[in-house]
Design a protein around this motif. Structure first.
Motif, short mmCIF file in Angstrom:
data_model
loop_
_atom_site.label_atom_id
_atom_site.label_comp_id
_atom_site.label_asym_id
_atom_site.label_seq_id
_atom_site.Cartn_x
_atom_site.Cartn_y
_atom_site.Cartn_z
N TRP A 11 0.79 -1.23 0.00
CA TRP A 11 0.00 0.00 0.00
C TRP A 11 0.81 1.28 0.00
O TRP A 11 0.28 2.34 -0.28
CB TRP A 11 -0.99 0.02 1.15
CG TRP A 11 -0.39 -0.12 2.52
CD1 TRP A 11 -0.21 -1.27 3.22
CD2 TRP A 11 0.11 0.92 3.36
NE1 TRP A 11 0.39 -1.01 4.43
CE2 TRP A 11 0.59 0.34 4.54
CE3 TRP A 11 0.21 2.30 3.22
CZ2 TRP A 11 1.16 1.08 5.56
CZ3 TRP A 11 0.77 3.03 4.25
CH2 TRP A 11 1.23 2.41 5.41
N VAL A 12 2.10 1.22 0.29
CA VAL A 12 2.93 2.42 0.28
C VAL A 12 3.16 2.86 -1.16
O VAL A 12 3.62 2.08 -1.98
CB VAL A 12 4.30 2.16 0.97
CG1 VAL A 12 5.23 3.33 0.80
CG2 VAL A 12 4.11 1.84 2.43
N LYS A 13 2.82 4.10 -1.47
CA LYS A 13 3.06 4.64 -2.81
C LYS A 13 4.08 5.75 -2.73
O LYS A 13 4.18 6.44 -1.73
CB LYS A 13 1.77 5.21 -3.40
CG LYS A 13 0.85 4.18 -3.98
CD LYS A 13 -0.25 4.85 -4.75
CE LYS A 13 -0.81 3.88 -5.75
NZ LYS A 13 -1.69 4.51 -6.70
N PHE A 14 4.85 5.89 -3.80
CA PHE A 14 5.77 7.01 -3.91
C PHE A 14 5.83 7.43 -5.37
O PHE A 14 5.34 6.72 -6.25
CB PHE A 14 7.16 6.67 -3.35
CG PHE A 14 7.84 5.49 -3.99
CD1 PHE A 14 8.68 5.68 -5.07
CD2 PHE A 14 7.65 4.21 -3.51
CE1 PHE A 14 9.31 4.60 -5.67
CE2 PHE A 14 8.28 3.13 -4.09
CZ PHE A 14 9.11 3.33 -5.17
N GLU A 15 6.40 8.59 -5.60
CA GLU A 15 6.39 9.15 -6.95
C GLU A 15 7.75 8.99 -7.61
O GLU A 15 8.79 9.21 -7.00
CB GLU A 15 6.02 10.63 -6.87
CG GLU A 15 5.58 11.20 -8.19
CD GLU A 15 4.99 12.58 -8.02
OE1 GLU A 15 5.76 13.55 -8.03
OE2 GLU A 15 3.75 12.67 -7.88
N ILE A 16 7.71 8.58 -8.88
CA ILE A 16 8.90 8.56 -9.73
C ILE A 16 8.58 9.42 -10.95
O ILE A 16 7.43 9.82 -11.15
CB ILE A 16 9.30 7.13 -10.15
CG1 ILE A 16 8.19 6.47 -10.97
CG2 ILE A 16 9.66 6.28 -8.94
CD1 ILE A 16 8.58 5.15 -11.58
N LEU A 17 9.58 9.69 -11.75
CA LEU A 17 9.39 10.48 -12.96
C LEU A 17 9.69 9.62 -14.18
O LEU A 17 10.64 8.84 -14.18
CB LEU A 17 10.31 11.70 -12.96
CG LEU A 17 10.06 12.71 -11.86
CD1 LEU A 17 11.18 13.74 -11.84
CD2 LEU A 17 8.73 13.39 -12.05
#
Length: 88
Positions: A11-17
């Motif tokens: 459930w942990v989300k993080f942002e990449i480009l």
């Protein structure tokens, strides 16, 4: 504690480009460590970016469709290239 850590990966989300060189765009995408490159591709298609005839590259390496974000050691803020297959 290990079980809790493994459960949090779902459930942990993080942002990449994602860098799309032909458009000179950097697209932010939210991912989970358990997401595959194919999941990333689907996420981009939902944003209107056609990626089916392109491949993803990270640290100079072409990424396989079923490799996960955590397997590839991709972290928050990382930049992944989306490159046209005919250009390689």
């Amino acid at each position: 504690m290990e079980k809790l850590r493994r459960l949090s990966l779902h459930w942990v989300k993080f942002e990449i480009l994602v860098h799309v060189p032909e458009d000179s765009r950097m697209l932010p995408v939210s991912v989970r460590p358990t997401d595959t490159i194919k999941d990333l591709r689907v996420s981009l298609v939902k944003q209107g970016i056609t990626s089916w005839k392109k491949h993803f590259s990270y640290n100079g390496r072409e990424l396989g469709e079923y490799e996960t974000i955590s397997d590839l050691n991709i972290r928050r803020g990382a930049v992944i290239l989306l490159i046209d297959k005919s250009a390689s």
